[in-house]
Write a protein that holds these residues in place. Structure first.
Motif, PDB file in Angstrom:
ATOM      1  N   ARG A 136      60.945  32.112   8.967  1.00 40.66           N
ATOM      2  CA  ARG A 136      61.051  33.572   9.118  1.00 40.66           C
ATOM      3  C   ARG A 136      60.196  34.041  10.282  1.00 40.66           C
ATOM      4  N   THR A 137      60.719  34.974  11.058  1.00 42.68           N
ATOM      5  CA  THR A 137      59.926  35.682  12.066  1.00 42.68           C
ATOM      6  C   THR A 137      59.938  37.160  11.724  1.00 42.68           C
ATOM      7  N   GLU A 138      58.773  37.794  11.817  1.00 39.81           N
ATOM      8  CA  GLU A 138      58.617  39.200  11.436  1.00 39.81           C
ATOM      9  C   GLU A 138      58.007  40.003  12.578  1.00 39.81           C
ATOM     10  N   ILE A 139      58.503  41.213  12.725  1.00 34.78           N
ATOM     11  CA  ILE A 139      57.865  42.213  13.575  1.00 34.78           C
ATOM     12  C   ILE A 139      57.277  43.269  12.651  1.00 34.78           C
ATOM     13  N   ARG A 140      55.956  43.410  12.686  1.00 35.52           N
ATOM     14  CA  ARG A 140      55.252  44.329  11.789  1.00 35.52           C
ATOM     15  C   ARG A 140      54.718  45.519  12.592  1.00 35.52           C
ATOM     16  N   GLU A 141      55.013  46.713  12.109  1.00 33.76           N
ATOM     17  CA  GLU A 141      54.472  47.934  12.712  1.00 33.76           C
ATOM     18  C   GLU A 141      53.416  48.464  11.743  1.00 33.76           C
ATOM     19  N   ILE A 142      52.127  48.318  12.096  1.00 38.72           N
ATOM     20  CA  ILE A 142      51.019  48.596  11.185  1.00 38.72           C
ATOM     21  C   ILE A 142      50.165  49.732  11.742  1.00 38.72           C
ATOM     22  N   LYS A 143      49.855  50.708  10.894  1.00 34.20           N
ATOM     23  CA  LYS A 143      48.969  51.792  11.321  1.00 34.20           C
ATOM     24  C   LYS A 143      47.524  51.302  11.286  1.00 34.20           C
ATOM     25  N   PHE A 153      53.437  40.411  15.752  1.00 39.78           N
ATOM     26  CA  PHE A 153      54.389  39.340  15.449  1.00 39.78           C
ATOM     27  C   PHE A 153      53.782  38.381  14.426  1.00 39.78           C
ATOM     28  N   ARG A 154      54.623  37.877  13.516  1.00 39.02           N
ATOM     29  CA  ARG A 154      54.169  36.856  12.577  1.00 39.02           C
ATOM     30  C   ARG A 154      55.297  35.870  12.300  1.00 39.02           C
ATOM     31  N   GLY A 155      54.956  34.579  12.224  1.00 36.55           N
ATOM     32  CA  GLY A 155      55.894  33.550  11.826  1.00 36.55           C
ATOM     33  C   GLY A 155      55.510  32.984  10.471  1.00 36.55           C
ATOM     34  N   ARG A 156      56.511  32.541   9.703  1.00 35.91           N
ATOM     35  CA  ARG A 156      56.254  31.999   8.371  1.00 35.91           C
ATOM     36  C   ARG A 156      57.175  30.799   8.129  1.00 35.91           C
ATOM     37  N   VAL A 185      51.761  32.159  10.514  1.00 35.00           N
ATOM     38  CA  VAL A 185      51.279  32.059  11.882  1.00 35.00           C
ATOM     39  C   VAL A 185      51.148  33.473  12.434  1.00 35.00           C
ATOM     40  N   ASN A 186      49.923  33.862  12.743  1.00 43.30           N
ATOM     41  CA  ASN A 186      49.617  35.205  13.218  1.00 43.30           C
ATOM     42  C   ASN A 186      49.742  35.257  14.738  1.00 43.30           C
ATOM     43  N   GLY A 187      50.524  36.221  15.244  1.00 42.57           N
ATOM     44  CA  GLY A 187      50.691  36.366  16.676  1.00 42.57           C
ATOM     45  C   GLY A 187      49.460  36.891  17.384  1.00 42.57           C
ATOM     46  N   GLY A 188      48.526  37.477  16.637  1.00 45.11           N
ATOM     47  CA  GLY A 188      47.294  37.982  17.229  1.00 45.11           C
ATOM     48  C   GLY A 188      47.403  39.424  17.669  1.00 45.11           C
ATOM     49  N   SER A 189      46.477  40.270  17.174  1.00 49.25           N
ATOM     50  CA  SER A 189      46.465  41.685  17.534  1.00 49.25           C
ATOM     51  C   SER A 189      45.124  42.278  17.130  1.00 49.25           C
ATOM     52  N   LYS A 190      44.865  43.494  17.571  1.00 48.77           N
ATOM     53  CA  LYS A 190      43.610  44.148  17.203  1.00 48.77           C
ATOM     54  C   LYS A 190      43.541  44.401  15.708  1.00 48.77           C
ATOM     55  N   VAL A 191      44.665  44.738  15.097  1.00 48.78           N
ATOM     56  CA  VAL A 191      44.638  45.116  13.682  1.00 48.78           C
ATOM     57  C   VAL A 191      44.640  43.899  12.755  1.00 48.78           C
ATOM     58  N   THR A 192      45.244  42.769  13.171  1.00 48.62           N
ATOM     59  CA  THR A 192      45.300  41.584  12.305  1.00 48.62           C
ATOM     60  C   THR A 192      44.348  40.482  12.733  1.00 48.62           C
ATOM     61  N   PHE A 224      45.405  32.184   0.158  1.00 47.80           N
ATOM     62  CA  PHE A 224      44.236  32.025   1.009  1.00 47.80           C
ATOM     63  C   PHE A 224      44.464  32.868   2.253  1.00 47.80           C
ATOM     64  N   ALA A 225      43.566  33.811   2.549  1.00 38.27           N
ATOM     65  CA  ALA A 225      43.771  34.713   3.684  1.00 38.27           C
ATOM     66  C   ALA A 225      42.457  34.966   4.402  1.00 38.27           C
ATOM     67  N   TYR A 226      42.435  34.672   5.701  1.00 36.74           N
ATOM     68  CA  TYR A 226      41.267  34.984   6.516  1.00 36.74           C
ATOM     69  C   TYR A 226      41.148  36.486   6.717  1.00 36.74           C
ATOM     70  N   HIS A 227      39.914  36.990   6.788  1.00 39.33           N
ATOM     71  CA  HIS A 227      39.686  38.364   7.217  1.00 39.33           C
ATOM     72  C   HIS A 227      39.997  38.477   8.711  1.00 39.33           C
ATOM     73  N   ALA A 228      40.460  39.661   9.101  1.00 34.81           N
ATOM     74  CA  ALA A 228      40.867  39.846  10.493  1.00 34.81           C
ATOM     75  C   ALA A 228      39.672  39.866  11.446  1.00 34.81           C
ATOM     76  N   HIS A 229      38.530  40.461  11.024  1.00 34.92           N
ATOM     77  CA  HIS A 229      37.466  40.748  11.984  1.00 34.92           C
ATOM     78  C   HIS A 229      36.094  40.198  11.589  1.00 34.92           C
ATOM     79  N   ASP A 230      36.076  39.216  10.666  1.00 36.00           N
ATOM     80  CA  ASP A 230      34.839  38.478  10.420  1.00 36.00           C
ATOM     81  C   ASP A 230      35.225  37.064  10.023  1.00 36.00           C
ATOM     82  N   THR A 231      34.262  36.237   9.674  1.00 34.21           N
ATOM     83  CA  THR A 231      34.535  34.828   9.388  1.00 34.21           C
ATOM     84  C   THR A 231      34.797  34.561   7.912  1.00 34.21           C
TER      85      THR A 231
END
Length: 253
Positions: A136-143, A153-156, A185-192, A224-231
């Protein structure tokens, strides 16, 4: 088929263990959750089907078992499915996710997400065993926190194995077991954030067909989910419950 399934599952779990070891100085946050879902399916014609699912989840604060304490997420998602051959399903959906605020130490903010996706699923069956590969490939529009909508973008990829337990087909009063593992698979962004393999879901459960067209599936998910902005990362222990209604509409040809 079984050997291939366990090989891929082992590889997925190896990647997960590698990530955990690499981040051994990170904090693991545990929650308990309840995910509920209603899936409606209908046939348009021999090759086309529609689907609509409604999802609702609740969760606990960190390190508590009170999995009904907070609203977590609500989703509505319509699908269209096309079967070029019986063992291949091509799909697309659009959906709306609403994430509820959780003011406890989970710290989740309230925000909507709008998602579109395309998906391919390939099945292989032998006897009472079914193995499927889902891409699956997803386009996510996140506030984001500033109120702006960010495109992500995200792949699964999911590997799923099902086995009939008491019948030779999925008919009335049949039971079946389910095991699956899904990598994100996270495409990488400021919000994620920018961690590539940022989430994994492992599921084990049981299904039961009340009739030929109505089923229930229940089981356990470890997310299992990593936090976006810390370790740090979350290890979510989830009770999953789904009601499935097939052939809500039936084609005349």
């Amino acid at each position: 088929m079984t050997k291939s399934f366990f090989t891929t599952l082992f590889f997925s779990l190896f990647l997960l263990c590698f990530d955990v070891t690499f981040g051994q100085n990170s904090k693991v946050n545990n929650t308990t959750q309840l995910w509920s879902e209603i899936d409606l399916f209908g046939r348009i014609n021999k090759k086309w089907k529609w689907q609509c699912d409604v999802q609702y989840s609740r969760q606990s604060p960190y390190e508590e078992l009170a999995f009904l304490k907070y609203d977590e997420q609500f989703t509505i998602r319509p699908w269209i499915h096309f079967y070029p051959i019986p063992t291949v399903k091509l799909s697309a959906f659009i959906g709306v996710w609403y994430n509820f605020p959780i003011e406890d130490n989970v710290g989740q903010r309230a925000y909507p997400e709008y998602r579109t996706a395309v998906q391919a699923q390939v099945y292989k069956s032998r006897g009472g065993n079914t193995l499927s590969n889902r891409f699956r490939t997803e386009i996510r529009e996140i506030k984001d926190r500033s109120g702006e909508i960010e495109t992500v973008f995200r792949g699964r990829y999911m590997l799923k194995y099902q086995r009939l337990l008491n019948h030779t087909s999925y008919d009335k009063n049949s039971y079946y077991g389910i095991v699956s593992d899904e990598q994100f698979v996270n495409g990488g962004s400021k919000v994620t954030g920018y961690k590539i393999f940022d989430q994994n879901r492992f599921f084990v459960g049981l299904g039961y067909n009340f009739t030929n067209d109505v089923a229930i599936e229940m089981g356990y998910i470890n997310q299992f989910a990593y936090h976006a902005h810390d370790t740090n990362f979350d290890s979510n222990n989830i009770v999953s419950l789904s009601l499935i209604f097939d052939n809500v509409t039936k084609s005349k040809h």
